[in-house]
Design an enzyme around this catalytic site. Structure first.
Site, PDB file in Angstrom:
ATOM      1  CB  VAL A 117     -56.881 -17.945   0.996  1.00  0.00           C
ATOM      2  CG1 VAL A 117     -55.947 -17.589  -0.181  1.00  0.00           C
ATOM      3  CG2 VAL A 117     -56.522 -16.975   2.116  1.00  0.00           C
ATOM      4  CB  CYS A 118     -59.710 -18.675  -4.137  1.00  0.00           C
ATOM      5  SG  CYS A 118     -60.495 -17.061  -4.823  1.00  0.00           S
ATOM      6  CB  ALA A 119     -56.212 -18.225  -7.799  1.00  0.00           C
TER       7      ALA A 119
END
Length: 377
Positions: free
Chosen positions: A72-74
């Site tokens: 997960v990232c932005a």
């Protein structure tokens, strides 16, 4: 190498089904600690992406080989690259399509009530903790506290053979942008809001409507007003059975009254609301709030957020059985907690005195909701 993309909808299903998932979050530590994907059986590892540019060798010992992994990232780009590294190393891995922005925006729809006159549907914004509703009766639909994703409500109404004719906002929201105005413009529905909230566009003032009635729906503006979270907050009593409580009463607490920098004054209003207006409502009335704090903790056995008022009173006994001074002291103590990010800009947009494009709205809404005096502890 192409790696699998997991949709926010699929992640939500894993949350609901209490599945196991190992989340490798590559955002900055402060962003992860402030807000992450919550799941009862989820495990987490947080290592910022910039520490992984040269590879994953230094963190491999902390990543299980025998579990499903979601990176997960932005926005998705960084997580896709890390997922590719993990896939090449033999891991069962996906990345979150659209990143935390997509998690923030996904709406999960579920039915919460049905009788011979009405059906009620809850829209859970899982990544944000926001709740909105649709009440359908005889081909007409009322929307309560809509988010800005207006197509979701239009599509849901169409599937049920209903036309959206009434829209209500319980207050001027501080943590997300309302879809009330644009949904009304697109559907021709009547849009109701408290005049005292200071909106500068056209709407039907709730001060002029003690009741909104259509088909088999009687929507009562509870005891006219239930101030506290904001001066113009209202709750809606439907057919003497369901209470749409906005941000006044939550399953796990009460709405925080400090967002206008008038903590003591608004807390007084909240106390009066709880002890003079809410106190008259029977324990078996079912409360459907505008937010929740903990998805796993507050979702009931029927798969939605809500509870009887009696259970809420018992769970929050310190707030529902307190002297005025003790109540105010408790609220002031809670008010020292972090406020919703960007809440002043969001309020400005909801009031109609500021504008923002889609990208700006996404940026403003990123993060958790912080609208409750949780558990009154």
């Amino acid at each position: 190498m192409t790696v699998k993309a997991m949709l926010a909808k699929e992640v939500t299903e894993k949350v609901l089904n209490k599945e196991n998932l190992f989340i490798f979050d590559v955002r900055n530590v402060s962003d992860f600690e402030d807000w992450k994907i919550e799941g009862e059986n989820f495990e987490y590892l947080n290592v910022p992406y910039f520490e992984l540019i040269d590879g994953i060798d230094e963190v491999r010992a902390n990543i299980p080989q025998d579990k499903e992994i979601l990176v997960v990232c932005a926005k998705e780009g960084s997580s896709m690259m890390v997922a590719e590294m993990l896939s090449e190393a033999g891991y069962d891995v996906s990345y979150l399509k659209g990143g935390m922005k997509s998690w923030s925006e996904y709406l999960y729809q579920t039915k919460v009530y049905e009788d011979e006159n009405i059906s009620v549907h809850q829209f859970i914004r899982v990544g944000k903790g926001c709740l909105s509703y649709m009440v359908v009766s005889n081909g007409e639909a009322l929307i309560v506290d809509p988010s800005r994703f207006v197509e979701e409500y239009k599509e849901a109404a169409a599937e049920l053979g209903a036309k959206i004719t009434h829209i209500v906002d319980s207050h001027l929201h501080a943590d997300h942008i309302s879809g009330g105005k644009i949904l009304a413009e697109q559907t021709g529905a009547n849009y109701y809001l408290m005049k005292s909230e200071g909106a500068v566009f056209d709407f039907e003032p709730l001060e002029d409507h003690d009741k909104i009635e259509f088909n088999q729906v009687k929507l009562e503006v509870l005891a006219v007003k239930t101030p506290g979270h904001t001066p113009g907050s209202v709750s809606f009593f439907v057919n003497d059975t369901l209470l749409f409580s906005g941000d006044t009463i939550f399953v796990s607490g009460l709405g925080r009254p400090d967002l206008g920098n008038k903590v003591r004054e608004w807390a007084n209003d909240l106390y009066d609301t709880v002890y003079t207006k809410v106190s008259d409502i029977a324990d078996d009335v079912f409360v459907l709030p505008g937010h929740y704090a903990d998805f796993d903790e507050e979702m009931n056995e029927d798969g939605y957020i809500g509870d009887t008022l009696g259970n809420i009173r018992e769970r929050n006994e310190k707030m529902f059985n307190a002297t005025r001074d003790a109540f105010l002291d408790n609220v002031e103590k809670s008010a020292s907690s972090v406020k919703p990010p960007n809440f002043e800009e969001i309020v400005g947009i909801n009031r109609g005195v500021e504008t923002a494009d889609k990208e700006k709205m996404q940026e403003l809404e990123i993060g958790p909701n912080r609208c409750a005096v949780h558990h009154a502890d």
